[in-house]
Design a protein around this motif. Sequence first.
Motif, PDB file in Angstrom:
ATOM      1  N   LEU A  29       1.068  -1.258  -0.052  1.00  0.00           N
ATOM      2  CA  LEU A  29       0.170  -0.141   0.564  1.00  0.00           C
ATOM      3  C   LEU A  29       0.769   1.233  -0.153  1.00  0.00           C
ATOM      4  N   TYR A  30       2.350   0.835   0.446  1.00  0.00           N
ATOM      5  CA  TYR A  30       2.775   2.428   0.982  1.00  0.00           C
ATOM      6  C   TYR A  30       3.236   2.559  -0.535  1.00  0.00           C
ATOM      7  N   LEU A  31       3.538   1.823  -1.076  1.00  0.00           N
ATOM      8  CA  LEU A  31       4.547   1.049  -2.417  1.00  0.00           C
ATOM      9  C   LEU A  31       3.312   2.252  -3.802  1.00  0.00           C
ATOM     10  N   ASN A  32       2.449   1.506  -3.288  1.00  0.00           N
ATOM     11  CA  ASN A  32       0.896   1.843  -4.359  1.00  0.00           C
ATOM     12  C   ASN A  32       0.811   3.417  -4.098  1.00  0.00           C
ATOM     13  N   HIS A  33       0.283   3.647  -3.026  1.00  0.00           N
ATOM     14  CA  HIS A  33      -0.538   5.568  -2.952  1.00  0.00           C
ATOM     15  C   HIS A  33       0.729   6.442  -2.583  1.00  0.00           C
ATOM     16  N   ILE A  34       0.971   6.167  -0.885  1.00  0.00           N
ATOM     17  CA  ILE A  34       2.242   7.446  -0.810  1.00  0.00           C
ATOM     18  C   ILE A  34       3.480   7.557  -1.658  1.00  0.00           C
ATOM     19  N   TYR A  35       4.378   6.238  -1.915  1.00  0.00           N
ATOM     20  CA  TYR A  35       5.030   6.638  -2.509  1.00  0.00           C
ATOM     21  C   TYR A  35       5.160   6.678  -3.953  1.00  0.00           C
ATOM     22  N   ALA A 286       8.060   3.017 -12.903  1.00  0.00           N
ATOM     23  CA  ALA A 286       9.199   1.769 -13.442  1.00  0.00           C
ATOM     24  C   ALA A 286       9.603   1.287 -11.802  1.00  0.00           C
ATOM     25  N   ASP A 287      10.793   2.181 -11.567  1.00  0.00           N
ATOM     26  CA  ASP A 287      11.282   1.477  -9.737  1.00  0.00           C
ATOM     27  C   ASP A 287       9.253   1.458  -8.556  1.00  0.00           C
ATOM     28  N   VAL A 288       8.950   1.337  -9.164  1.00  0.00           N
ATOM     29  CA  VAL A 288       7.484   0.946  -8.614  1.00  0.00           C
ATOM     30  C   VAL A 288       6.855  -0.098  -8.319  1.00  0.00           C
ATOM     31  N   ARG A 289       6.629   0.428  -9.756  1.00  0.00           N
ATOM     32  CA  ARG A 289       5.801  -0.592 -10.431  1.00  0.00           C
ATOM     33  C   ARG A 289       6.896  -2.112 -10.259  1.00  0.00           C
ATOM     34  N   ASN A 374      13.527   0.089   1.523  1.00  0.00           N
ATOM     35  CA  ASN A 374      12.570   1.169   1.011  1.00  0.00           C
ATOM     36  C   ASN A 374      13.689   2.396   0.996  1.00  0.00           C
ATOM     37  N   ALA A 375      14.233   1.734   2.688  1.00  0.00           N
ATOM     38  CA  ALA A 375      15.227   3.128   3.358  1.00  0.00           C
ATOM     39  C   ALA A 375      15.981   3.263   1.905  1.00  0.00           C
ATOM     40  N   VAL A 381      15.988   7.737  -4.166  1.00  0.00           N
ATOM     41  CA  VAL A 381      15.498   9.134  -4.907  1.00  0.00           C
ATOM     42  C   VAL A 381      16.329  10.766  -4.329  1.00  0.00           C
ATOM     43  N   SER A 382      16.385  10.558  -3.346  1.00  0.00           N
ATOM     44  CA  SER A 382      16.862  11.788  -2.491  1.00  0.00           C
ATOM     45  C   SER A 382      18.462  12.305  -3.170  1.00  0.00           C
ATOM     46  N   GLU A 383      19.314  11.135  -3.339  1.00  0.00           N
ATOM     47  CA  GLU A 383      19.853  11.486  -4.080  1.00  0.00           C
ATOM     48  C   GLU A 383      20.184  11.696  -5.972  1.00  0.00           C
ATOM     49  N   ARG A 384      18.354  11.883  -6.449  1.00  0.00           N
ATOM     50  CA  ARG A 384      18.485  11.527  -7.681  1.00  0.00           C
ATOM     51  C   ARG A 384      17.543  13.457  -7.269  1.00  0.00           C
ATOM     52  N   THR A 385      16.648  13.474  -6.814  1.00  0.00           N
ATOM     53  CA  THR A 385      16.131  14.402  -6.682  1.00  0.00           C
ATOM     54  C   THR A 385      16.823  15.868  -6.205  1.00  0.00           C
ATOM     55  N   ALA A 386      18.057  15.820  -5.535  1.00  0.00           N
ATOM     56  CA  ALA A 386      19.192  16.717  -5.507  1.00  0.00           C
ATOM     57  C   ALA A 386      20.105  17.054  -7.184  1.00  0.00           C
ATOM     58  N   ALA A 387      20.470  15.758  -6.903  1.00  0.00           N
ATOM     59  CA  ALA A 387      20.967  16.260  -9.132  1.00  0.00           C
ATOM     60  C   ALA A 387      20.610  16.516  -9.724  1.00  0.00           C
TER      61      ALA A 387
END
Length: 562
Positions: A29-35, A286-289, A374-375, A381-387
Amino acid sequence: MTFLPDSFRNRLALLFVGLALLVGLPTYLYLNHIYAAQLLRDRGGALRDLASAVAGVLGENLRERQREIELLAQSPLYRRAPLDSSDFRSSLERVQETYPQYSWIGLADAQGTVRAATGGMLVGQSVVKRPWFINGRQGPFFGDLHEALLLTKLLPPAEGQGPVRFIDFASPVFDEAGHLRGVLAAHAHWRWAAEVVQVMTPHDAATNGLDVFIVNQDNVVIYPDGQEKTLLAPDKAAFNPQSYTIDGWGDAISYLTATAPVREFIAGQSLGWRIVVRQPITRTLADVRHLQRVVLLSLAAATILFLALVWWSATRFSRPLERLAALAHRIEAGEEKTRLEVADAPQEIRGLAAALQDMADALLSHQEALAQSNAQLEEKVSERTAALAQANAELHQLARRDALTGLANRFAANERLQDEFLRMRRHGGSYGLLMLDIDFFKRINDTLGHAGGDEVLRHVAATLRTLVRESDFIARVGGEEFMVILPESSLADAARVGEKIRAGIAASQPPIDRQVTVSVGVALATPEQEDMDLAVRQADTQLYRAKEAGRNRVAGGPQSAT
């Protein structure tokens, strides 16, 4: 077989299914909605920023080309020389060499006959019905994308490309008395748009399924070439310039889409162009799926295995399993350290208890592994967002900085002008505006080449930095044209700074064996002015006065300085 509400098999089956769901369902559920929602927001914001950056650079490029034609039309040659002068063709071809994307530049007289043109094309022909001539007689004009008509048979076709398409820039030419002499126009080949977009597009765009389009006011994709016949863009009413949307593009694929308008750069003439950036939702998520599939497969495999063991154990053993069921319920209640041990059971039951214990341990390990994964995913994701943020910052800097001199460019100057104008309207006061132009710069380029001209531009830029306050703003707004904004200054203050700059550059040691001078136009912005461009136009007018008065002087102050 009949399932009874209180049967041993049902209870054991429900226990193991519950354990599997307890471990895997929250993660799914976390992967499908929040993330997934967070990933869409981050990527949508990145697409919006990319669209805005491309729109800004494209608009600035269009403005530079239009400004180039307007300045050329206002030069002494075009205001004074006879229209049959051979100097016109030499002048036009020098401009074409400076910007090769001009496929054709021509001068038509007031009756619509082409008198001079690059390559001699269309000379003597009438262009009286062409939109650029009709509109160019009234004032500066920019024409929307269109296929070539008169030039189709004269320009060689580019192999592998479709019809030759142009955008038009035009400006009226007036004599010294202000009478219309003709219209100066340029046809820029559409391939320049591809070069702009390619420079701004991330290098991994193809890998990530990222597409960048230019859409016209009729909602048709005009870049890349040929897309207008095979791809229908979503209706422009669906776009929100401050956000992103999820749309279909006439096919079964949903896309994450962001847009930014190419802003108007000639008053009263709106292109209606938009930069649209899209990415398939399937690629974005794609990563989420992938993680969802792993979780579902793990849950399904664990559930199937558990149920098989339950039915097999219940069929062969009954009473010893009641003890196991009780122990399992304790684990279900949260006592994860409870051991599934049945000391008085047969060897098979003891083996089953051990197997169930291993499975419980495996589930807990899997839960910990999922948490760790997940961590790690969040960290990635944080690294890619920063990049991405760093890349956006670099794009923001590139869009506002002149690469040759290191000064701010026209785009940054417009932003600073707007800030100063709004601040002045709120708090009162005034600010000075200087427009500078290097005298005889084309002669420097002609004699020393563009490398020598570039050295002079860098020298003037470096000297300017030493002659103004830290709070003042300097920008290169044209080929050899500079702008200086002087916050909280009077007209007399601005004139003194203009004279200081003129004298300082004239006395400096340039990197060439001749003196370098500038002409300066001075203007003052006051709260009574309706728009921020009025002071710019006044400073431009004063700059031309300084040029006409002999150059190397300041015009526009309380009194002219020489």
